[in-house]
Design a protein around this motif. Structure first.
Motif, mmCIF file in Angstrom:
data_model
loop_
_atom_site.group_PDB
_atom_site.id
_atom_site.type_symbol
_atom_site.label_atom_id
_atom_site.label_comp_id
_atom_site.label_asym_id
_atom_site.label_seq_id
_atom_site.Cartn_x
_atom_site.Cartn_y
_atom_site.Cartn_z
ATOM 1 N N GLY A 190 -24.053 -65.999 -31.032
ATOM 2 C CA GLY A 190 -23.297 -65.767 -31.764
ATOM 3 C C GLY A 190 -23.205 -64.783 -32.466
ATOM 4 N N TYR A 191 -22.120 -63.943 -32.719
ATOM 5 C CA TYR A 191 -22.084 -62.659 -33.544
ATOM 6 C C TYR A 191 -21.064 -62.534 -34.310
ATOM 7 C CZ TYR A 191 -23.213 -57.919 -35.067
ATOM 8 O OH TYR A 191 -23.098 -56.718 -35.667
ATOM 9 N N GLU A 192 -20.504 -62.906 -35.493
ATOM 10 C CA GLU A 192 -19.760 -62.557 -36.254
ATOM 11 C C GLU A 192 -18.396 -62.611 -35.781
ATOM 12 O OE1 GLU A 192 -20.247 -58.223 -37.608
ATOM 13 O OE2 GLU A 192 -22.008 -58.803 -38.862
ATOM 14 N N GLY A 193 -18.182 -63.860 -35.475
ATOM 15 C CA GLY A 193 -16.927 -64.617 -35.005
ATOM 16 C C GLY A 193 -16.770 -64.413 -33.597
ATOM 17 N N ILE A 194 -17.878 -63.790 -32.689
ATOM 18 C CA ILE A 194 -17.495 -63.613 -31.343
ATOM 19 C C ILE A 194 -18.837 -64.620 -30.582
ATOM 20 C CG2 ILE A 194 -16.144 -61.655 -31.112
ATOM 21 C CD1 ILE A 194 -18.914 -60.399 -30.430
ATOM 22 N N GLY A 195 -18.434 -64.553 -29.215
ATOM 23 C CA GLY A 195 -19.444 -65.461 -28.541
ATOM 24 C C GLY A 195 -19.680 -66.766 -28.863
ATOM 25 N N ALA A 196 -20.994 -67.304 -28.846
ATOM 26 C CA ALA A 196 -20.959 -68.761 -29.484
ATOM 27 C C ALA A 196 -20.364 -69.329 -30.714
ATOM 28 C CB ALA A 196 -22.642 -69.177 -29.350
ATOM 29 N N THR A 333 -25.541 -78.163 -24.251
ATOM 30 C CA THR A 333 -24.435 -77.449 -23.796
ATOM 31 C C THR A 333 -24.728 -76.170 -22.852
ATOM 32 O OG1 THR A 333 -22.341 -76.013 -24.691
ATOM 33 C CG2 THR A 333 -24.491 -75.981 -25.974
ATOM 34 N N GLY A 334 -23.826 -75.481 -22.710
ATOM 35 C CA GLY A 334 -24.093 -74.340 -21.657
ATOM 36 C C GLY A 334 -23.119 -73.131 -22.028
ATOM 37 N N ILE A 335 -23.262 -71.982 -21.561
ATOM 38 C CA ILE A 335 -22.604 -70.970 -21.877
ATOM 39 C C ILE A 335 -22.598 -69.779 -20.700
ATOM 40 C CG2 ILE A 335 -24.302 -69.514 -23.048
ATOM 41 C CD1 ILE A 335 -22.081 -68.974 -25.263
ATOM 42 N N ALA A 336 -21.475 -69.212 -20.304
ATOM 43 C CA ALA A 336 -21.483 -68.118 -19.283
ATOM 44 C C ALA A 336 -21.097 -66.814 -20.102
ATOM 45 C CB ALA A 336 -20.546 -68.499 -18.365
ATOM 46 N N TYR A 337 -21.939 -65.738 -19.800
ATOM 47 C CA TYR A 337 -21.600 -64.547 -20.184
ATOM 48 C C TYR A 337 -21.186 -64.402 -21.751
ATOM 49 C CZ TYR A 337 -19.587 -59.703 -20.341
ATOM 50 O OH TYR A 337 -19.387 -58.284 -20.626
ATOM 51 N N GLY A 338 -22.192 -65.388 -22.291
ATOM 52 C CA GLY A 338 -22.269 -65.114 -23.654
ATOM 53 C C GLY A 338 -20.959 -65.644 -24.523
ATOM 54 N N LYS A 343 -12.426 -58.325 -21.870
ATOM 55 C CA LYS A 343 -11.648 -57.189 -22.152
ATOM 56 C C LYS A 343 -11.280 -56.750 -23.817
ATOM 57 C CE LYS A 343 -9.059 -56.405 -17.931
ATOM 58 N NZ LYS A 343 -8.625 -55.212 -17.587
ATOM 59 N N THR A 344 -10.954 -58.087 -24.382
ATOM 60 C CA THR A 344 -10.734 -57.873 -25.819
ATOM 61 C C THR A 344 -12.090 -57.958 -26.757
ATOM 62 O OG1 THR A 344 -10.286 -60.326 -25.783
ATOM 63 C CG2 THR A 344 -8.473 -59.140 -25.407
ATOM 64 N N GLU A 345 -13.073 -58.591 -26.170
ATOM 65 C CA GLU A 345 -14.316 -58.635 -27.263
ATOM 66 C C GLU A 345 -15.243 -57.497 -26.860
ATOM 67 O OE1 GLU A 345 -13.352 -63.291 -28.544
ATOM 68 O OE2 GLU A 345 -15.004 -62.556 -27.209
ATOM 69 N N MET A 346 -15.332 -56.572 -25.948
ATOM 70 C CA MET A 346 -16.197 -55.552 -25.421
ATOM 71 C C MET A 346 -16.536 -54.830 -27.024
ATOM 72 S SD MET A 346 -18.549 -54.955 -23.552
ATOM 73 C CE MET A 346 -18.130 -55.800 -21.911
ATOM 74 N N ASN A 347 -15.274 -54.201 -27.493
ATOM 75 C CA ASN A 347 -15.513 -53.389 -28.522
ATOM 76 C C ASN A 347 -16.311 -53.852 -29.746
ATOM 77 O OD1 ASN A 347 -13.621 -55.364 -29.117
ATOM 78 N ND2 ASN A 347 -12.399 -54.108 -30.424
ATOM 79 N N ARG A 348 -16.389 -55.281 -29.830
ATOM 80 C CA ARG A 348 -17.132 -55.814 -31.023
ATOM 81 C C ARG A 348 -18.605 -55.941 -30.630
ATOM 82 N NH1 ARG A 348 -15.411 -59.711 -34.038
ATOM 83 N NH2 ARG A 348 -17.286 -59.029 -35.119
ATOM 84 N N LEU A 349 -19.206 -56.173 -29.159
ATOM 85 C CA LEU A 349 -20.550 -55.831 -28.830
ATOM 86 C C LEU A 349 -20.915 -54.347 -29.023
ATOM 87 C CD1 LEU A 349 -20.427 -57.915 -25.586
ATOM 88 C CD2 LEU A 349 -21.355 -58.272 -27.694
ATOM 89 N N ILE A 350 -20.042 -53.385 -28.526
ATOM 90 C CA ILE A 350 -20.268 -52.007 -28.867
ATOM 91 C C ILE A 350 -20.656 -51.574 -30.244
ATOM 92 C CG2 ILE A 350 -19.249 -49.447 -28.667
ATOM 93 C CD1 ILE A 350 -18.079 -50.679 -26.111
ATOM 94 N N GLU A 351 -19.638 -52.234 -31.139
ATOM 95 C CA GLU A 351 -19.598 -52.089 -32.684
ATOM 96 C C GLU A 351 -21.319 -52.630 -33.069
ATOM 97 O OE1 GLU A 351 -15.493 -53.243 -33.945
ATOM 98 O OE2 GLU A 351 -17.126 -54.318 -35.060
ATOM 99 N N ALA A 352 -21.439 -53.834 -32.613
ATOM 100 C CA ALA A 352 -22.829 -54.452 -32.905
ATOM 101 C C ALA A 352 -24.072 -53.216 -32.574
ATOM 102 C CB ALA A 352 -23.146 -55.561 -32.028
ATOM 103 N N SER A 353 -23.935 -52.628 -31.094
ATOM 104 C CA SER A 353 -24.832 -51.696 -30.792
ATOM 105 C C SER A 353 -24.725 -50.345 -31.809
ATOM 106 C CB SER A 353 -24.434 -51.051 -29.530
ATOM 107 O OG SER A 353 -24.824 -50.001 -29.111
ATOM 108 N N ASP A 354 -23.568 -50.024 -32.164
ATOM 109 C CA ASP A 354 -23.428 -48.943 -33.124
ATOM 110 C C ASP A 354 -24.114 -49.117 -34.398
ATOM 111 O OD1 ASP A 354 -21.991 -47.343 -31.104
ATOM 112 O OD2 ASP A 354 -20.094 -47.738 -32.057
#
Ligand code: NAD
Ligand code: AHE
Ligand code: ZN
Ligand code: ZN
Length: 392
Positions: A190-196, A333-338, A343-354
């Motif tokens: 889970g990261y700042e409102g996305i994923g789990a 529970t379980g999870i797929a691709y986090g 399409k709509t949340e990839m930018n949030r992962l890139i922000e986390a990387s930045d």
């Protein structure tokens, strides 16, 4: 529309379980309606590719070992697009998405889940949505697709729903990793409102966490736990060589379940490491071993613990537990691709990387030419590798 002709290129084809891939010339048809053809620039080897090659996955395709092009953790450049593709164009840089996002299906419009069904049923059969394949070998025989991606080919065709555009200055090597393992683990924390977080399962500040299996997936759960402010982050692996990496990704403790004191079990050990002695707040299986999944559940806290299955188990494997352990408040529970909507949340992962919360380059432990792909399976099993990235 910039629909092209048939392309001949090199691909690594899986013909039989547990046999090396055959590198050979194949043909890749032009993309049809709602499809794009991508020149793969970088692709990594995920444990799931090795798992499928072993023959344990009942979706290779339709269980009968038809020739297939594996690979699903990849980034590249769009070579051409078929009719009716409007959000992607020739020359765009893209990450392939094994979990598609059509934006319209029941699952896409539900904010809690990423499990788009638009192309999933044909994807599981190794086919494009029209029920055919775009690859053929030199004998003219069809070669099947894998996880909607088939990145172990210099060119591939995917659904327009199975790729997300990224900025041209974003390193395609790092981009490739976001196609599966690292996005999976980081999202599962889970990261700042996305994923789990969207499944109400975000690791909380000050909590305790145990992660079983310290490949790229497990290590990215550790990084997510650190970003979330967990207090105790216990890394668990049968391989001591993983300890140093685990600590660099945020682990505060390391336990090797094969090296416990006499009379101790991994469950009693982890439970004793929790602040109050009632178990760990968040546990994760990143091994695919059903016994480990059971231990992860049992180590989670009475009353409030949440245990998440991420690892993929062989066809036919089952998990079970005495229902009492769920009655007393644990959640399995379980999870797929986090739970990332690609399409709509990839930018949030890139922000986390930045921001440095997700250190993508640290997961690249090996680099190889695409022609050395069979050696990369040995890398993965060597215990010294998080990800091998192929250059095409
Ligand atoms: P990996 O092979 O790189 O890492 C697995 C780790 O588990 C290794 O470090 C290994 O030593 C450790 N391990 C094996 N048996 C263990 C045991 N009994 N106890 C503790 N540790 C043990 O794999 P990876 O690429 O990180 O993938 C991990 C798992 O996640 C695989 O099963 C993969 O198929 C799955 N996966 C799932 C998703 C998803 O969306 N759910 C996405 C990607 C990968
Ligand atoms: N095909 C298998 C299951 C494989 C599986 O569970 N895959 C994970 C991704 S692993 C990525 O490295 C997943 O996300 N599953 C959900 C989905 O839609 O594929 C089987 O057992 O049939
Ligand atoms: Zn959808
Ligand atoms: Zn994967």
């Amino acid at each position: 529309m910039t629909q092209g002709k048939i392309i001949e290129c090199n691909a690594a084809v899986a013909y039989s379980p547990a046999k090396p891939l055959t590198i050979e010339k194949i043909t890749v048809e032009a993309p049809k309606t709602d499809e794009i053809r991508v020149k793969i620039v970088k692709s990594a080897l995920c444990h799931t590719d090795a798992f499928t090659l072993s023959g344990d996955d009942n979706e290779w395709p339709a269980s009968d070992f038809k020739p297939v092009i594996l690979g699903h953790e990849a980034a590249g450049v769009i070579e051409s697009v078929g009719p009716n593709v409007t959000d992607l164009a020739e020359g765009d840089h893209v990450i392939l998405l094994y979990t598609a996002e059509c934006g319209e299906c029941k699952f896409c419009i539900d904010d809690r889940t990423n499990l788009c069904v638009k192309v999933r049923s044909t994807q599981g059969k190794g086919l494009m949505p029209d029920g055919t394949t775009r690859f053929k070998n030199s004998k003219g025989e069809p070669i099947y697709h894998f996880m909607g991606c088939s990145s172990f080919s210099e060119y591939t065709v995917v659904s327009k729903h199975s790729a997300v555009k990224v900025a041209k200055d974003f390193d395609l090597e790092k981009a490739a990793l976001l196609g599966c393992g690292v996005a999976t683990g980081f999202g599962a924390a889970g990261y700042e409102g996305i994923g789990a977080a969207k499944k109400n399962n975000q690791i909380t500040k000050g909590s305790s966490v145990a992660v079983f299996g310290l490949g790229a997936v497990g290590c990215s759960v550790l990084e997510g736990a650190r970003a979330a402010g967990a207090k105790k982050i216990i890394a668990v692996d049968v391989n001591d060589k993983k300890e140093e990496w685990a600590r660099s990704f945020g682990a505060t403790d390391f336990v090797n379940p094969t090296k416990l004191a006499e009379g101790e079990t991994i469950v009693s050990k982890l439970t004793s490491m929790s602040d109050d002695g009632y178990g760990i707040d968040f546990t994760y299986d990143c091994t695919g071993n059903v016994n480990v999944m059971n231990d992860a559940l049992m180590a989670s806290a009475r009353g409030t613990g949440i245990s998440t299955v991420i690892g993929v188990a062989p066809s036919g494997a089952q998990i079970s537990v005495r229902p009492f352990y769920l009655i007393v408040g644990r959640t399995w529970t379980g999870i797929a691709y986090g739970n990332i909507k690609g399409k709509t949340e990839m930018n949030r992962l890139i922000e986390a990387s930045d921001k440095g919360d997700l250190t993508l380059d640290k997961y690249i432990t090996h680099r190889r030419k695409f022609s050395e792909i069979n050696t990369a399976f040995e890398d993965l099993h060597s215990g010294d590798c998080l990800r091998t990235v192929f250059e095409y």
